[in-house]
Design an enzyme around this catalytic site. Sequence first.
Site, PDB file in Angstrom:
ATOM      1  N   ASP A  35      -9.368  51.920 -28.352  1.00 55.58           N
ATOM      2  CA  ASP A  35     -10.248  51.077 -29.163  1.00 55.58           C
ATOM      3  C   ASP A  35     -10.056  51.365 -30.656  1.00 55.58           C
ATOM      4  OD1 ASP A  35     -12.191  49.214 -29.720  1.00 55.58           O
ATOM      5  OD2 ASP A  35     -13.872  50.497 -29.178  1.00 55.58           O
ATOM      6  N   GLY A  38      -8.597  46.770 -34.497  1.00 55.86           N
ATOM      7  CA  GLY A  38      -9.060  45.812 -35.507  1.00 55.86           C
ATOM      8  C   GLY A  38      -9.570  46.526 -36.753  1.00 55.86           C
ATOM      9  N   ARG A  39     -10.384  47.574 -36.541  1.00 53.13           N
ATOM     10  CA  ARG A  39     -10.933  48.308 -37.693  1.00 53.13           C
ATOM     11  C   ARG A  39      -9.833  49.017 -38.479  1.00 53.13           C
ATOM     12  NH1 ARG A  39     -15.208  51.266 -34.143  1.00 53.13           N
ATOM     13  NH2 ARG A  39     -14.038  50.122 -32.564  1.00 53.13           N
ATOM     14  N   HIS A  52      -3.028  45.904 -33.514  1.00 51.05           N
ATOM     15  CA  HIS A  52      -2.545  45.897 -32.118  1.00 51.05           C
ATOM     16  C   HIS A  52      -1.079  46.329 -32.053  1.00 51.05           C
ATOM     17  CE1 HIS A  52      -6.295  44.255 -30.923  1.00 51.05           C
ATOM     18  NE2 HIS A  52      -6.096  43.027 -31.386  1.00 51.05           N
ATOM     19  N   THR A  81     -11.101  41.532 -18.969  1.00 50.27           N
ATOM     20  CA  THR A  81     -11.436  40.151 -18.579  1.00 50.27           C
ATOM     21  C   THR A  81     -12.307  39.495 -19.662  1.00 50.27           C
ATOM     22  OG1 THR A  81     -13.205  41.138 -17.236  1.00 50.27           O
ATOM     23  CG2 THR A  81     -11.258  40.389 -16.062  1.00 50.27           C
ATOM     24  N   LEU A 146       5.805  60.058 -14.166  1.00 48.89           N
ATOM     25  CA  LEU A 146       4.519  59.511 -14.610  1.00 48.89           C
ATOM     26  C   LEU A 146       4.311  58.077 -14.098  1.00 48.89           C
ATOM     27  CD1 LEU A 146       2.012  59.710 -16.634  1.00 48.89           C
ATOM     28  CD2 LEU A 146       3.493  58.485 -18.242  1.00 48.89           C
ATOM     29  N   ARG A 203     -11.963  57.787 -24.908  1.00 46.69           N
ATOM     30  CA  ARG A 203     -12.185  56.542 -25.670  1.00 46.69           C
ATOM     31  C   ARG A 203     -12.098  56.873 -27.151  1.00 46.69           C
ATOM     32  NH1 ARG A 203     -15.903  51.293 -24.744  1.00 46.69           N
ATOM     33  NH2 ARG A 203     -15.185  50.188 -26.590  1.00 46.69           N
ATOM     34  N   ARG A 209     -19.022  53.997 -24.765  1.00 45.89           N
ATOM     35  CA  ARG A 209     -19.439  53.183 -23.612  1.00 45.89           C
ATOM     36  C   ARG A 209     -18.202  52.874 -22.769  1.00 45.89           C
ATOM     37  NH1 ARG A 209     -20.411  49.965 -28.227  1.00 45.89           N
ATOM     38  NH2 ARG A 209     -18.627  48.610 -28.639  1.00 45.89           N
ATOM     39  N   LEU A 210     -18.462  52.356 -21.558  1.00 41.81           N
ATOM     40  CA  LEU A 210     -17.355  52.138 -20.616  1.00 41.81           C
ATOM     41  C   LEU A 210     -16.746  50.749 -20.713  1.00 41.81           C
ATOM     42  CD1 LEU A 210     -18.574  53.951 -17.375  1.00 41.81           C
ATOM     43  CD2 LEU A 210     -16.627  54.549 -18.805  1.00 41.81           C
ATOM     44  N   GLU A 222     -14.369  63.463 -16.397  1.00 45.50           N
ATOM     45  CA  GLU A 222     -14.837  64.060 -17.654  1.00 45.50           C
ATOM     46  C   GLU A 222     -14.595  63.045 -18.768  1.00 45.50           C
ATOM     47  OE1 GLU A 222     -16.379  66.955 -17.975  1.00 45.50           O
ATOM     48  OE2 GLU A 222     -16.208  67.294 -15.815  1.00 45.50           O
TER      49      GLU A 222
HETATM   50  C1  FPP Z   1      -9.375  47.237 -28.679  1.00 43.72           C
HETATM   51  O1  FPP Z   1      -9.437  47.370 -30.077  1.00 43.72           O
HETATM   52  C2  FPP Z   1      -7.995  47.034 -28.292  1.00 43.72           C
HETATM   53  C3  FPP Z   1      -7.528  46.010 -27.542  1.00 43.72           C
HETATM   54  C4  FPP Z   1      -8.397  44.958 -26.971  1.00 43.72           C
HETATM   55  C5  FPP Z   1      -6.084  45.867 -27.262  1.00 43.72           C
HETATM   56  C6  FPP Z   1      -5.422  47.151 -26.949  1.00 43.72           C
HETATM   57  C7  FPP Z   1      -3.965  46.955 -26.890  1.00 43.72           C
HETATM   58  C8  FPP Z   1      -3.065  47.842 -27.374  1.00 43.72           C
HETATM   59  C9  FPP Z   1      -3.447  49.128 -27.946  1.00 43.72           C
HETATM   60  C10 FPP Z   1      -1.629  47.569 -27.259  1.00 43.72           C
HETATM   61  C11 FPP Z   1      -1.256  47.590 -25.811  1.00 43.72           C
HETATM   62  C12 FPP Z   1       0.175  47.712 -25.623  1.00 43.72           C
HETATM   63  C13 FPP Z   1       0.831  47.227 -24.559  1.00 43.72           C
HETATM   64  C14 FPP Z   1       2.218  47.589 -24.390  1.00 43.72           C
HETATM   65  C15 FPP Z   1       0.224  46.333 -23.563  1.00 43.72           C
HETATM   66  P1  FPP Z   1     -10.205  46.257 -30.919  1.00 43.72           P
HETATM   67  O2  FPP Z   1      -9.260  45.172 -31.244  1.00 43.72           O
HETATM   68  O3  FPP Z   1     -11.423  45.822 -30.156  1.00 43.72           O
HETATM   69  O4  FPP Z   1     -10.611  47.071 -32.184  1.00 43.72           O
HETATM   70  P2  FPP Z   1     -11.937  46.919 -33.044  1.00 43.72           P
HETATM   71  O5  FPP Z   1     -13.083  47.345 -32.147  1.00 43.72           O
HETATM   72  O6  FPP Z   1     -11.720  47.853 -34.168  1.00 43.72           O
HETATM   73  O7  FPP Z   1     -12.030  45.485 -33.463  1.00 43.72           O
END
Ligand code: FPP
Length: 255
Positions: A35, A38-39, A52, A81, A146, A203, A209-210, A222
Amino acid sequence: MSLRLPFFKNKQTDTKGHCEIEVQNVPKHVAIIMDGNGRWAKKRGLPRIAGHKEGMNVVKETVRAATKYNVEILTLYAFSTENWKRPKSEVEFLMKLPKEFLHTFLPELIEKNVKIETIGDFNALPAHTKEAIQYAKEKTKDNDGLLLNFALNYGSRFEIIQAIKQIMTDINGSTLSIDKLDEDTFSEYLYTTGLTDPDLLIRTSGEQRLSNFLLWQVAYSEFWFTDVLWPDFNEEIFHKALQDYQQRKRRYGGI
Ligand code: FPP
């Protein structure tokens, strides 16, 4: 066995002051809610997709660290989803990432004996996303290092409802007896069938949160939270999470 931070039997520290990792007590299954993309981008005046993209590069570094520490399963929450509610352009970008990731990284994954799998509603993904992943699954299906498990179009409540529907069908069709339905049997109806439950759930980004991730499977995991945004995550922070995990006493309700 030589890890980046050397293994000492008696809890010494290495030259950088890092405590060692006990090789025998590495979590077998690590699940990560990645997570903060975006920030991370916003802080730099960049569009969200730049976060991303950087997040995708961090996945590579995390896979390298997980193989180094002999983690057996790494489950990454890449698209939920609920993420379909995001702007179309962001969703389209996210759906292109698996192909881009695999285009550059699949040879190294093969070389590292990594097996690629997914959990989630795979069929509802765009064709180009499915094709890229299917190709990688096929190429790595016999690998036994892995297990890199992407949660893509994954939602835990949906998963549980699907499991219940299938269980009802099997009971009605007499292929499952209601007396046989216990926790282990229920688990077999989930996307994660055959996988051990996560030992450690990480996280990033300060949220605690989940978000509909592995609700059944993390019953005894854990949890480890960090304020670090996912694109800033690195091996050092992963190492810290493993170290903290090793300090935990897992009692599973016992004493
Ligand atoms: C949440 O951060 C992140 C996502 C919804 C996308 C996660 C995807 C990646 C890290 C890349 C995955 C790579 C592959 C190869 C599939 P957010 O956008 O909600 O961040 P924010 O809470 O700061 O807005």
